[in-house]
Design an enzyme around this catalytic site. Structure first.
Site, PDB file in Angstrom:
ATOM      1  CG  ASN A 235      -2.108  -0.871   1.133  1.00 21.27           C
ATOM      2  OD1 ASN A 235      -2.407  -1.409   0.075  1.00 21.27           O
ATOM      3  ND2 ASN A 235      -2.805  -1.037   2.237  1.00 21.27           N
TER       4      ASN A 235
ATOM      5  NE  ARG B 159      -1.957   5.893 -10.944  1.00 22.47           N
ATOM      6  CZ  ARG B 159      -2.938   6.711 -10.557  1.00 22.47           C
ATOM      7  NH1 ARG B 159      -3.786   6.315  -9.641  1.00 22.47           N
ATOM      8  NH2 ARG B 159      -3.061   7.901 -11.096  1.00 22.47           N
TER       9      ARG B 159
ATOM     10  NE  ARG C 238      -7.444  -1.632 -10.403  1.00 17.60           N
ATOM     11  CZ  ARG C 238      -6.391  -0.873 -10.736  1.00 17.60           C
ATOM     12  NH1 ARG C 238      -5.444  -1.389 -11.477  1.00 17.60           N
ATOM     13  NH2 ARG C 238      -6.318   0.385 -10.337  1.00 17.60           N
TER      14      ARG C 238
ATOM     15  CE1 TYR D  73      -9.061  -6.973  -3.182  1.00 23.41           C
ATOM     16  CE2 TYR D  73      -9.961  -5.327  -4.650  1.00 23.41           C
ATOM     17  CZ  TYR D  73      -8.887  -5.887  -4.018  1.00 23.41           C
ATOM     18  OH  TYR D  73      -7.631  -5.368  -4.217  1.00 23.41           O
TER      19      TYR D  73
ATOM     20  CG  HIS E  48     -13.878  -3.113  -4.098  1.00 21.45           C
ATOM     21  ND1 HIS E  48     -14.495  -3.290  -5.325  1.00 21.45           N
ATOM     22  CD2 HIS E  48     -12.785  -2.344  -4.342  1.00 21.45           C
ATOM     23  CE1 HIS E  48     -13.814  -2.656  -6.256  1.00 21.45           C
ATOM     24  NE2 HIS E  48     -12.766  -2.072  -5.695  1.00 21.45           N
TER      25      HIS E  48
ATOM     26  NE  ARG F 194     -11.012   0.209   0.896  1.00 22.77           N
ATOM     27  CZ  ARG F 194     -11.001   0.127  -0.426  1.00 22.77           C
ATOM     28  NH1 ARG F 194     -11.777  -0.737  -1.029  1.00 22.77           N
ATOM     29  NH2 ARG F 194     -10.220   0.936  -1.136  1.00 22.77           N
TER      30      ARG F 194
ATOM     31  CG  HIS G 242     -13.759   2.948 -11.978  1.00 21.72           C
ATOM     32  ND1 HIS G 242     -14.592   3.000 -10.879  1.00 21.72           N
ATOM     33  CD2 HIS G 242     -12.676   2.225 -11.581  1.00 21.72           C
ATOM     34  CE1 HIS G 242     -14.050   2.353  -9.871  1.00 21.72           C
ATOM     35  NE2 HIS G 242     -12.885   1.876 -10.261  1.00 21.72           N
TER      36      HIS G 242
END
Length: 695
Positions: free
Chosen positions: A51, A405, A375, A468, A592, A564, A435
């Site tokens: 992270n 990214r 992703r 997730y 998530h 979160r 997205h």
């Protein structure tokens, strides 16, 4: 220069970057929990490091660029980039110091007690030393390349996030001394198993032991370990004609981004420190002296060991009853009966979304499939299903977001594979990320063409779907599917999007819709009616949304927020208690999903989708929120939210002073676990699904 708005002498908004560091501090706190299985704790310790790497590559890099350009514009909390960087450095040093102590004093000794020893060369016996030399000779030495600095030999390029040995090497005959660098190969395991006693040696320690092989007849004066973090926050020009080519170019540039952090073993000399600073062109604020091992993200290798006794019991997701059928085609019949809401990873991703995609691809009645990729994982059947449909002659479209990214290269590879299979691939816009998580299936049925949609909160990724927490909605609602079709046509074609019937889509109508719902609740409360807002997001940082929430709270709206990771809203004290309740939690699964519940004078609106409450999501991305109008789905969402807010196992509450306070069970026990409760509910649903329908 305008100072930040204040409330009772405090900034009205919290700093976004410092809020993120607070989140990572919570990750480290979970790693400290002695009650958790040992390798679960090690995993959280690893996550803390990975992270932090990404935080420096993106957020700190951006601030560094602003500071270097002399930009002194204050963020909503009142900090300049220069001030924020100083505070980030102080907190990052403190947190990495805490992590080093946690590893050295708790996790490493606990692993050793369980037969997993992170060893030193001195811990090996003669037989193990002989084995190590053989392994080094055959598997490590051939990969190594020493690079010395001297006449005609400039300081070598140091790739981002790679470990290196920095050396001062002296010729004992001439007295000549040079700096040299040896890269620790990333193609080899970081922790090398040696012998049968459970010993694992850090690869850099092994290389250091055999440095005489690389520098024969030389004297090693000093050896230290260092690591560079480089700027990875690139942007693609709005005028890029070929987005694929532009992203590939930026990926090549990323390798040579400016250094934003240099981690160095804390035992290095001042002379070595000066050499590294000069060679890497960094100043003191970018240098971080680290006690002990660098790059603890590699502890993930230990988490992968076959030691189930040191991990949480495996969770097997359940297949919802409405997806259980011997005949694949009945899946669409079930969706026609009413919308289906599923909750991952409690409900199986493979048994729901992947089954939906595979069925649609094979189904002779399917005439078209349209989907998006942000992703995804190498083993996910999502993209192969679209390719299979194309090869079967079905009309197929895939929106591939090349600018996701750190997944750019993988998405480029997927895009080329999709195109080779005959899928129409669209890359979107240089200035807008796609997205949204949406899939559209068109079938030819007895009464004509019918559309089916999947809209979710998570990525179409088989790996993260097991880790997730996310929601998925399957529906054949005519307005929703028409909206999704219009959105796909807008993104693949040319023209302004039509007014959406039910979907809330950024950047077109999402901001005004959410602000409108907040204001509607405020108006109801001001009129003496009951009003409530419940928000579950990963990030709450949009200045306008935060201001609107403050105004709603002033009007008397009851507001509960789950954020979160980051939250720039500061709860205020009204009459001795906070007027907005903010919670967060960490645990077995990574929260998530994003959803929004607005209640005003008996009327409720439920929205579910991909968007967080940040300017980038509301104004600079294609995002989707879908309304939940089914009473059963609404009850499930509301019940989930209440369970989140009731968690007393790994929850924290945001206080008015900006600090996060651990929420503890009033009874003094272990507390109530959200994830444990939802797993129990899922098992109960599975038992009910196994019963004959007539019972």
């Amino acid at each position: 220069m305008v100072a930040a708005e204040t409330v009772e002498g405090q900034a009205r908004f919290l700093n976004r970057e410092l809020s993120w560091l607070d989140f990572n501090a919570r990750v480290l706190e979970v790693a400290s929990e002695a009650a958790l299985p040992l390798l679960t704790r090690v995993n959280f310790c690893s996550i803390f490091s990975s992270n932090l790497d990404e935080f420096f590559m993106v957020r700190v890099a951006g601030l560094t660029d602003q500071a270097a350009a002399g930009i002194a514009v204050r963020s909503p909390d009142g900090m300049t980039p220069q001030e924020a960087l100083r505070e980030i450095r102080d907190r990052a040093l403190r947190l990495t110091g805490e992590q080093a102590k946690l590893w050295k004093r708790q996790l490493k000794p606990a692993l050793e007690e369980q037969g997993i020893t992170i060893a030193e060369i001195e811990d090996l016996n003669a037989a193990e030393l002989e084995e190590l030399e053989t392994v080094f000779k055959r598997q490590i030495f051939p990969v190594l390349t020493p690079l010395a600095v001297g006449p005609g030999q400039p300081f070598p390029y140091i790739s981002g996030l790679s470990l290196s040995l920095g050396l001062f090497v002296r010729d004992p005959e001439t007295g000549e001394e040079r700096f040299a660098r040896v890269k620790v190969p990333e193609v080899l395991p970081r922790f090398l198993p040696v012998g049968q006693r459970g010993h694992y040696l850090p690869l850099e320690r092994v290389i250091r032991h055999f440095l005489s092989w690389l520098f024969p007849m030389m004297e090693i004066v000093e050896c230290t370990v260092f690591r560079v973090t480089r700027d990875a926050d690139f942007a693609v020009s709005d005028e890029a004609d070929d987005l694929l080519e532009a992203v590939e170019l930026e990926l090549r540039r990323r390798r040579f981004g400016e250094a934003v952090r240099v981690e160095i073993s804390g035992s290095c000399s001042s002379r070595m420190l000066a050499q590294l600073k000069h060679g890497l062109a960094v100043e003191d604020p970018q240098v971080y002296l680290v006690p002990g091992l660098l790059d603890l993200a590699d502890l993930l290798e230990l988490v992968g060991l076959d030691r189930p006794d040191l991990k949480e019991d495996a969770w097997v997701p359940v297949v919802p009853r409405r997806f259980v059928s011997e005949d694949e085609s009945e899946l669409f019949d079930e969706i026609r009966r009413g919308p289906v809401l599923v909750h991952h990873p409690y409900d199986s991703f493979a048994g729901t979304f992947e089954a939906f995609m595979a069925t649609a691809a094979r189904d002779d009645a399917t005439v078209a499939m349209k989907t998006s990729v942000y992703r995804t994982s190498a083993d996910s059947p999502h993209v192969p299903a679209v390719m299979e449909a194309a090869e079967e002659g079905k009309q197929t479209v895939c929106l591939v977001e090349l600018k996701a990214r750190f997944d750019e290269r993988r998405n480029i590879e997927w895009a080329r594979s999709l195109e080779s299979a005959g899928v129409h691939v669209v890359y979107g816009y240089p200035s807008l990320k796609i997205h949204a998580k949406g899939t559209l299936v068109v079938r030819r049925e007895e009464d004509g063409l019918r559309r089916y949609a999947h809209i979710g909160t998570g990525n179409y990724n088989a790996v993260t779907a097991r880790l997730y927490e996310d929601f998925s909605l399957f529906t054949d609602d005519a307005a929703i599917t028409a909206d999704l079709a219009d959105l796909f046509n807008h993104l693949t074609g040319f023209g302004r999007p039509r007014a959406f019937r039910k979907l809330v889509v950024a950047p077109f109508n999402m901001r005004e819709t959410l602000v409108g719902h907040i204001r509607g609740c405020a108006e109801a409360a001001a009129a003496g009616k009951d009003a409530r807002i419940r928000l579950k997001v990963n990030h709450l940082a949009d200045q306008e949304i935060v201001s609107e929430l403050y105004a709603a709270a002033d009007a008397g709206v009851k507001i509960d927020i789950f954020a979160r990771t980051t939250c720039t809203l500061r709860p205020r004290k009204q009459g001795g208690k906070e007027d907005i309740r903010v919670r967060t939690l960490l645990g077995r699964f990574f929260e998530h999903s994003r959803f929004y519940i607005f209640e005003a004078d008996g009327e409720s609106t439920y929205l579910l989708g991909s968007a967080d409450l940040m300017a980038r999501n509301l104004d600079h991305r294609i995002e989707i929120l879908v309304p939940l109008e089914d009473a059963r789905a609404q009850r499930e969402l509301a019940r989930t939210f209440e369970s989140i807010m009731d968690d007393t196992r790994f929850s924290w509450a945001l206080r008015a002073d900006g600090s996060w306070e651990r929420v503890r069970s009033k009874k003094g026990g272990r507390g109530q676990s959200l994830h444990g409760a939802l797993m129990r509910r899922a098992r109960a649903r599975a038992r009910a699904a196994a019963m004959p329908r007539g019972r």
